[in-house]
Design a protein around this motif. Structure first.
Motif, PDB file in Angstrom:
ATOM      1  N   LYS A  47      43.865  27.923  46.622  1.00 52.93           N
ATOM      2  CA  LYS A  47      43.805  28.696  47.875  1.00 52.93           C
ATOM      3  C   LYS A  47      42.358  28.866  48.336  1.00 52.93           C
ATOM      4  N   ALA A  48      41.450  29.064  47.387  1.00 50.98           N
ATOM      5  CA  ALA A  48      40.044  29.258  47.737  1.00 50.98           C
ATOM      6  C   ALA A  48      39.438  27.995  48.332  1.00 50.98           C
ATOM      7  N   GLN A  49      40.022  26.848  48.032  1.00 47.64           N
ATOM      8  CA  GLN A  49      39.499  25.578  48.529  1.00 47.64           C
ATOM      9  C   GLN A  49      40.107  25.178  49.875  1.00 47.64           C
ATOM     10  N   GLN A  50      41.073  25.935  50.372  1.00 53.77           N
ATOM     11  CA  GLN A  50      41.713  25.631  51.659  1.00 53.77           C
ATOM     12  C   GLN A  50      40.771  26.008  52.799  1.00 53.77           C
ATOM     13  N   PRO A  51      40.673  25.164  53.808  1.00 51.99           N
ATOM     14  CA  PRO A  51      39.787  25.487  54.931  1.00 51.99           C
ATOM     15  C   PRO A  51      40.295  26.677  55.756  1.00 51.99           C
TER      16      PRO A  51
END
Length: 185
Positions: A100-104
């Motif tokens: 989730k933290a890597q989602q734009p």
């Protein structure tokens, strides 16, 4: 992990730090060596048959072992029988949170995405385990372990049930995953 010490600040952090810090007094930490040794010995006896030539998933093994050490030293008990499910739940939750933290763009937790469903299922397992650990610790003798300090604070109105839950989850996640990765490497 909620609002455990790693994620809290200001008044909440100070209050919970005061509650938990006696459990990390240098005399108690030094005395934890016996509990660590006992947990390691029990794990080796249970996991590694004598004189056996076996293949071992070291990462999974260290996750299980360090979780049992956290239980023995900080939570005043054992997770035997629950460790596998708890390790799986923690690792699944961590993978979802990292993804989730890597989602734009942020995806609301209320959306029924596969990641959100996995996270909810993992948190349900984690919450049930924490509830069981707290209930079991309440039934045991008083002590100086961190969980006993948290339960006492809750009983005295210094901490809420949710705050205790968040601290236990923080202890479980921060106390075993990073240590296990270090031991594995």
């Amino acid at each position: 992990t909620g609002t455990g010490l790693l994620a809290s600040d200001a008044d909440l952090w100070r209050r919970m730090r005061r509650v938990m810090s006696p459990g990390f007094h240098h005399d108690l930490v030094a005395g934890m060596a016996t509990s660590v040794h006992e947990a390691c010995t029990a794990w080796v006896d249970r996991t590694l048959p004598p004189h056996a030539d076996i293949e071992l998933d070291l990462d999974a093994a260290m996750l299980e072992l360090t979780l049992e050490i956290v239980a023995a030293t900080l939570l005043g008990g054992s997770l035997a029988g629950r460790a596998d499910r708890l390790v799986d739940a923690v690792m699944t939750a961590l993978h979802v949170v990292v993804a989730k933290a890597q989602q734009p763009l942020p995806i609301p937790e209320s959306w029924p995405t596969p990641g959100n469903r996995r996270l909810r299922a993992s948190m349900a397992v984690l919450d049930a385990a924490v509830e069981a650990v707290i209930a079991a610790r309440r039934m045991a003798e008083p002590g100086t372990d961190t969980l006993w300090l948290l339960i006492t604070a809750m009983d005295e109105g210094v901490a809420t049930e949710r705050e205790v839950r968040d601290e236990v989850v923080t202890l479980i996640v921060a106390g075993h995953e990073t240590v296990a990765a270090t031991l594995t490497w």
